[in-house]
Design a protein around this motif. Structure first.
Motif, mmCIF file in Angstrom:
data_model
loop_
_atom_site.group_PDB
_atom_site.id
_atom_site.type_symbol
_atom_site.label_atom_id
_atom_site.label_comp_id
_atom_site.label_asym_id
_atom_site.label_seq_id
_atom_site.Cartn_x
_atom_site.Cartn_y
_atom_site.Cartn_z
ATOM 1 N N TRP A 188 4.564 14.891 -13.026
ATOM 2 C CA TRP A 188 3.603 15.545 -13.914
ATOM 3 C C TRP A 188 3.574 17.051 -13.679
ATOM 4 O O TRP A 188 3.557 17.840 -14.640
ATOM 5 N N VAL B 228 2.573 1.779 -3.399
ATOM 6 C CA VAL B 228 1.665 2.308 -4.424
ATOM 7 C C VAL B 228 1.414 3.797 -4.199
ATOM 8 O O VAL B 228 1.429 4.593 -5.146
ATOM 9 N N LEU B 229 1.193 4.171 -2.946
ATOM 10 C CA LEU B 229 0.975 5.591 -2.636
ATOM 11 C C LEU B 229 2.214 6.420 -2.976
ATOM 12 O O LEU B 229 2.106 7.517 -3.538
ATOM 13 N N GLY C 160 8.974 6.390 -9.884
ATOM 14 C CA GLY C 160 7.605 5.968 -9.629
ATOM 15 C C GLY C 160 7.260 4.685 -10.358
ATOM 16 O O GLY C 160 6.645 3.775 -9.782
ATOM 17 N N LEU D 185 4.872 10.160 -9.292
ATOM 18 C CA LEU D 185 4.360 10.415 -10.635
ATOM 19 C C LEU D 185 3.615 11.745 -10.692
ATOM 20 O O LEU D 185 3.694 12.467 -11.696
ATOM 21 N N TRP D 186 2.899 12.062 -9.634
ATOM 22 C CA TRP D 186 2.192 13.351 -9.584
ATOM 23 C C TRP D 186 3.180 14.512 -9.577
ATOM 24 O O TRP D 186 2.999 15.508 -10.288
ATOM 25 N N THR E 261 0.831 -1.215 0.000
ATOM 26 C CA THR E 261 0.000 0.000 0.000
ATOM 27 C C THR E 261 0.859 1.257 0.000
ATOM 28 O O THR E 261 0.623 2.197 -0.765
ATOM 29 N N ALA F 270 4.569 5.691 -5.169
ATOM 30 C CA ALA F 270 4.722 5.751 -6.628
ATOM 31 C C ALA F 270 3.766 6.772 -7.228
ATOM 32 O O ALA F 270 4.148 7.559 -8.105
ATOM 33 N N GLY F 271 2.521 6.766 -6.752
ATOM 34 C CA GLY F 271 1.551 7.745 -7.247
ATOM 35 C C GLY F 271 1.982 9.168 -6.941
ATOM 36 O O GLY F 271 1.829 10.067 -7.781
ATOM 37 N N TYR F 272 2.544 9.385 -5.756
ATOM 38 C CA TYR F 272 2.993 10.728 -5.384
ATOM 39 C C TYR F 272 4.165 11.173 -6.248
ATOM 40 O O TYR F 272 4.223 12.322 -6.706
ATOM 41 N N ILE G 296 6.337 0.887 -8.841
ATOM 42 C CA ILE G 296 5.147 0.113 -9.206
ATOM 43 C C ILE G 296 5.557 -1.271 -9.697
ATOM 44 O O ILE G 296 4.934 -2.285 -9.333
#
Length: 208
Positions: free
Chosen positions: A87, A76-77, A199, A83-84, A73, A79-81, A203
């Motif tokens: 971006w 994943v969080l 990121g 990637l954000w 968990t 990696a998402g951060y 994943i």
């Protein structure tokens, strides 16, 4: 005992300056936003590190082995951060190039304080706790005084904070910062690509 503490401090210094999301984000923030913002981010990273260090020194890092879903968990969080963040940095580069602003900053609205960005970047990365658990384990073995775990925790957090703030100020050296400002769009694009790659790798690590 003193030699053990010095050895532990040396190992931690190497770990704290190893390439990773924290150092990458701190370096870019210090170059782009100045030493004060870099120091705030260093404080955020150190706050997250203090929690990871408490877990590692307290021996609770085995939670990741007993409950793999916790580590998954968090990965994943994290990696998402990352990637954000990548971006947002891509968009800043696009806006700067599109507007043709070479001298003035053409950035998106602020997306969170430097302290919060540093805190989340460190706190969401389970590899920090795993690394600390591996490094501290040998230094916790054998007969030790009652204050020993607290001493290791203090070294981890205080040394990290001092070194990271020092790094933020070193990056303000005129030749270094001047070179960055001249090539800011290209270097920011590189930072964004590396963040995105970290990121994606995180994943892929979860999937395997």
């Amino acid at each position: 005992m003193v030699l053990d503490l010095l050895a532990f401090a040396g190992v931690m210094a190497l770990g704290q300056f190893s390439p990773g999301p924290d150092m990458l984000l701190l370096t870019r923030t210090s170059l782009a936003e100045g030493a004060r913002q870099g120091a705030r981010m260093a404080a955020g990273i150190a706050t997250g590190l203090s929690l990871h260090a408490a877990v590692a020194v307290g021996g609770a890092a085995i939670l990741f082995d007993r409950s793999p879903w916790v580590r998954t968990t968090l990965s994943v969080l994290a990696a998402g951060y990352l990637l954000w963040l990548a971006w947002r940095l891509f968009m800043e580069v696009f806006v700067r190039w599109y507007s043709g602003a070479k001298e003035e900053k053409a950035e998106l609205p602020a997306h969170g304080s430097a302290y919060r960005r540093g805190l989340l970047c460190n706190l969401l990365n389970p590899k920090v706790a795993v690394f600390l658990a591996a490094v501290t384990a040998p230094f916790l073995q054998g007969p030790r005084p009652g204050w020993w775990p607290a001493g290791l925790w203090t070294i981890i957090v205080v040394e990290g904070l001092v070194l990271w703030i020092g790094w933020a100020w070193v990056l303000q050296w005129r030749p270094v910062r001047g070179a960055y400002l001249k090539a800011q769009p290209v270097l920011d694009l590189v930072f964004a690509l590396v963040l995105a790659a970290l990121g994606v790798l995180m994943i892929l690590g979860v999937r395997t």
